[in-house]
Scaffold this motif. Sequence first.
Motif, PDB file in Angstrom:
ATOM      1  N   ILE A 360       0.812  -1.221   0.000  1.00 22.13           N
ATOM      2  CA  ILE A 360       0.000   0.000   0.000  1.00 22.13           C
ATOM      3  C   ILE A 360       0.845   1.271   0.000  1.00 22.13           C
ATOM      4  CG2 ILE A 360      -1.877  -1.162   1.219  1.00 22.13           C
ATOM      5  CD1 ILE A 360      -1.054   0.440   3.723  1.00 22.13           C
ATOM      6  N   ARG A 361       2.146   1.155   0.149  1.00 21.33           N
ATOM      7  CA  ARG A 361       2.962   2.364   0.192  1.00 21.33           C
ATOM      8  C   ARG A 361       3.015   2.999  -1.192  1.00 21.33           C
ATOM      9  NH1 ARG A 361       9.337   0.668   0.585  1.00 21.33           N
ATOM     10  NH2 ARG A 361       9.427  -0.572  -1.328  1.00 21.33           N
ATOM     11  N   SER A 362       3.153   4.305  -1.185  1.00 16.07           N
ATOM     12  CA  SER A 362       3.143   5.065  -2.433  1.00 16.07           C
ATOM     13  C   SER A 362       4.547   5.174  -3.001  1.00 16.07           C
ATOM     14  CB  SER A 362       2.578   6.463  -2.180  1.00 16.07           C
ATOM     15  OG  SER A 362       2.676   7.269  -3.324  1.00 16.07           O
ATOM     16  N   ASP A 363       4.618   5.398  -4.318  1.00 19.23           N
ATOM     17  CA  ASP A 363       5.913   5.588  -4.968  1.00 19.23           C
ATOM     18  C   ASP A 363       6.410   7.017  -4.837  1.00 19.23           C
ATOM     19  OD1 ASP A 363       6.253   2.976  -5.835  1.00 19.23           O
ATOM     20  OD2 ASP A 363       5.064   3.305  -7.647  1.00 19.23           O
ATOM     21  N   ILE A 364       5.580   7.897  -4.313  1.00 19.19           N
ATOM     22  CA  ILE A 364       6.021   9.249  -3.989  1.00 19.19           C
ATOM     23  C   ILE A 364       5.693   9.499  -2.527  1.00 19.19           C
ATOM     24  CG2 ILE A 364       5.668  10.055  -6.346  1.00 19.19           C
ATOM     25  CD1 ILE A 364       3.136  11.488  -5.391  1.00 19.19           C
ATOM     26  N   ASP A 365       6.518  10.292  -1.884  1.00 20.80           N
ATOM     27  CA  ASP A 365       6.324  10.519  -0.450  1.00 20.80           C
ATOM     28  C   ASP A 365       6.937  11.853  -0.076  1.00 20.80           C
ATOM     29  OD1 ASP A 365       5.475  10.080   2.080  1.00 20.80           O
ATOM     30  OD2 ASP A 365       7.003   8.587   2.596  1.00 20.80           O
ATOM     31  N   MET A 366       6.577  12.339   1.109  1.00 15.56           N
ATOM     32  CA  MET A 366       7.115  13.601   1.580  1.00 15.56           C
ATOM     33  C   MET A 366       7.117  13.634   3.101  1.00 15.56           C
ATOM     34  SD  MET A 366       3.781  16.051   0.864  1.00 15.56           S
ATOM     35  CE  MET A 366       4.623  17.549   1.283  1.00 15.56           C
ATOM     36  N   THR A 367       8.023  14.389   3.663  1.00 13.01           N
ATOM     37  CA  THR A 367       8.011  14.714   5.090  1.00 13.01           C
ATOM     38  C   THR A 367       8.110  16.222   5.216  1.00 13.01           C
ATOM     39  OG1 THR A 367      10.417  14.424   5.241  1.00 13.01           O
ATOM     40  CG2 THR A 367       9.030  12.535   5.832  1.00 13.01           C
ATOM     41  N   VAL A 368       7.464  16.769   6.236  1.00 18.29           N
ATOM     42  CA  VAL A 368       7.394  18.221   6.426  1.00 18.29           C
ATOM     43  C   VAL A 368       7.909  18.553   7.815  1.00 18.29           C
ATOM     44  CG1 VAL A 368       5.893  20.241   6.494  1.00 18.29           C
ATOM     45  CG2 VAL A 368       5.421  18.383   4.872  1.00 18.29           C
ATOM     46  N   ALA A 369       8.879  19.458   7.897  1.00 13.18           N
ATOM     47  CA  ALA A 369       9.435  19.905   9.172  1.00 13.18           C
ATOM     48  C   ALA A 369       9.352  21.424   9.240  1.00 13.18           C
ATOM     49  CB  ALA A 369      10.875  19.438   9.313  1.00 13.18           C
ATOM     50  N   PRO A 370       8.448  21.992  10.066  1.00 15.59           N
ATOM     51  CA  PRO A 370       8.384  23.448  10.198  1.00 15.59           C
ATOM     52  C   PRO A 370       9.672  24.025  10.776  1.00 15.59           C
ATOM     53  CG  PRO A 370       6.422  22.388  11.120  1.00 15.59           C
ATOM     54  CD  PRO A 370       7.424  21.317  10.864  1.00 15.59           C
ATOM     55  N   VAL A 371      10.092  25.169  10.246  1.00 18.99           N
ATOM     56  CA  VAL A 371      11.259  25.866  10.776  1.00 18.99           C
ATOM     57  C   VAL A 371      10.813  26.636  12.011  1.00 18.99           C
ATOM     58  CG1 VAL A 371      13.008  27.613  10.311  1.00 18.99           C
ATOM     59  CG2 VAL A 371      12.349  26.006   8.511  1.00 18.99           C
ATOM     60  N   ASN A 386       5.186  31.447   7.192  1.00 20.83           N
ATOM     61  CA  ASN A 386       5.809  30.296   7.856  1.00 20.83           C
ATOM     62  C   ASN A 386       6.734  29.596   6.857  1.00 20.83           C
ATOM     63  OD1 ASN A 386       3.611  28.928  10.401  1.00 20.83           O
ATOM     64  ND2 ASN A 386       4.001  31.046   9.863  1.00 20.83           N
ATOM     65  N   THR A 387       7.811  29.032   7.388  1.00 18.15           N
ATOM     66  CA  THR A 387       8.799  28.345   6.555  1.00 18.15           C
ATOM     67  C   THR A 387       8.846  26.859   6.930  1.00 18.15           C
ATOM     68  OG1 THR A 387      10.105  30.384   6.481  1.00 18.15           O
ATOM     69  CG2 THR A 387      11.196  28.342   5.766  1.00 18.15           C
ATOM     70  N   TYR A 388       8.970  26.021   5.916  1.00 12.19           N
ATOM     71  CA  TYR A 388       8.992  24.560   6.129  1.00 12.19           C
ATOM     72  C   TYR A 388      10.113  23.939   5.308  1.00 12.19           C
ATOM     73  CZ  TYR A 388       4.235  25.611   7.668  1.00 12.19           C
ATOM     74  OH  TYR A 388       3.149  26.157   8.297  1.00 12.19           O
ATOM     75  N   GLU A 389      10.740  22.927   5.890  1.00 17.81           N
ATOM     76  CA  GLU A 389      11.694  22.092   5.153  1.00 17.81           C
ATOM     77  C   GLU A 389      10.941  20.830   4.716  1.00 17.81           C
ATOM     78  OE1 GLU A 389      14.549  22.977   4.309  1.00 17.81           O
ATOM     79  OE2 GLU A 389      15.264  24.500   5.731  1.00 17.81           O
ATOM     80  N   VAL A 390      10.790  20.685   3.402  1.00 19.35           N
ATOM     81  CA  VAL A 390      10.018  19.565   2.857  1.00 19.35           C
ATOM     82  C   VAL A 390      10.964  18.644   2.094  1.00 19.35           C
ATOM     83  CG1 VAL A 390       8.127  18.888   1.335  1.00 19.35           C
ATOM     84  CG2 VAL A 390       7.952  20.993   2.690  1.00 19.35           C
ATOM     85  N   ARG A 391      10.912  17.379   2.446  1.00 24.18           N
ATOM     86  CA  ARG A 391      11.695  16.364   1.734  1.00 24.18           C
ATOM     87  C   ARG A 391      10.775  15.609   0.789  1.00 24.18           C
ATOM     88  NH1 ARG A 391      14.465  17.128   6.433  1.00 24.18           N
ATOM     89  NH2 ARG A 391      16.740  16.980   6.287  1.00 24.18           N
TER      90      ARG A 391
END
Length: 478
Positions: A360-371, A386-391
Amino acid sequence: MADSQPDAPQSLYAAHEPIFPRRVSGKFRNLKWAILIVTLGIYYVTPWIRWDRGPSLPDQAVLIDLASRRFFFFWIEIWPHEFYFIAGLLVMAGLGLFLFTSALGRVWCGYACPQTVWTDLFILVERWIEGDRNARLRLHRQKKWDLRKVRLRLTKWLSWLLIGLATGGAWVFYFTDAPTLLVDLFTLNAHPVAYTTVAVLTATTFFFGGIAREQICIYACPWPRIQAAMLDEDSLVVGYREWRGEPRKHSQEVADGAPQGDCIDCMACVNVCPVGIDIRDGQQLECITCALCIDACDDIMAKIGKPRGLIDYMALTDEENERAGKPPKPILKHILRPRTIMYTALWALVGFGLVFALFIRSDIDMTVAPVRNPTYVMLSDGSIRNTYEVRLRNKHGEDRRFNLTVSGDPAIRLALEGTPYSSVTVPADSMRLQRVYLVAAPDAEAAKVERSEVRLWIEDTLNGDRAYKDTVFNGREN
């Protein structure tokens, strides 16, 4: 009268006497040979299996990519944030060990443990070079190092060293392209870490399999001390049918006229034991349940015309039944009991969960970390940013363009650092770190409250796949 000299202090240290197991043949020995061939074959051959992984990675079926912190197993790719797959496999391994131990004792130790497999291989080489048990004992006890002893020992040690070198070499091949690394190792162009790893593993394999041998199982490994909690009266372990074998041929009871049991005290079971114990003394911590004593005893029983099974796999409940003249329980009833069924169910449940999560896992993914420093910035027009570091992770084998959007408060707009567009290209099979700005107008609801929930979306512009992560937008503090 002369003064008596005081007795010299007695040393409590006893030098280790090496164990030289005798060669034996039989069904359990053949099973061990088969497992040895399969396990060593898997270990040495696996790094050389080719698998297309695109232009940026080695075409290797099994690869531990430390630089990118990823693990590849044929078509399965495990990313750093998916470490729960590795944890799940470790849980399954533990449950499997509990299951086999509760059902069949230390069957893992006796057949498939790397220490057992490599020790068997080292003993086999030693037997080829120095001869069987008696010849090796004579050579060991020979005080004089003549030309023959030096030749045999050097040949054996060189053979062990080559096995250790192959073991260490095979291990480093799992971490990079095997054919390329092999050439680099021979041309002295490999990284010093590769040479150091090969040297350490060569030395430890030589010492563990050739010198320490059973000492690792008895003293270094914690499993013999843990296994007691896994066994019960229905666990099948290697045991001696004392009620049938006693009294032995040369015992005092037989000398006094008692009828002799089936055991003729030939010591065959002791001479083949790789840890040097006498199974007739009962269950012992050192026993690895390899069952070679069963093969040795069955061979002797066949030669003297006695029934096989004087030493056999049995349970404590079987002993009680057989002493009372009752038949033992069927093996299936020993194996299928509440404890083993529970272990099997838990093992299957964890396995099913991992397979389900894999599909069920996707072939695209992301994580979000607010600064967090600062939590927000007030712009000249009163807007809150607001600023975010997105992977962004692209698990496809080709480059993909991801479009980023935000949902929650419609008055919040999204901007990307380094581009006027709301989309970026993520290279094939890699991760991209992207700084994202969310800006709320001065009159927006999100700008007026201290915290509000928002959702960041990514969409693969090629096939429309989407993924999201919830985060927080920080507004003006009241």
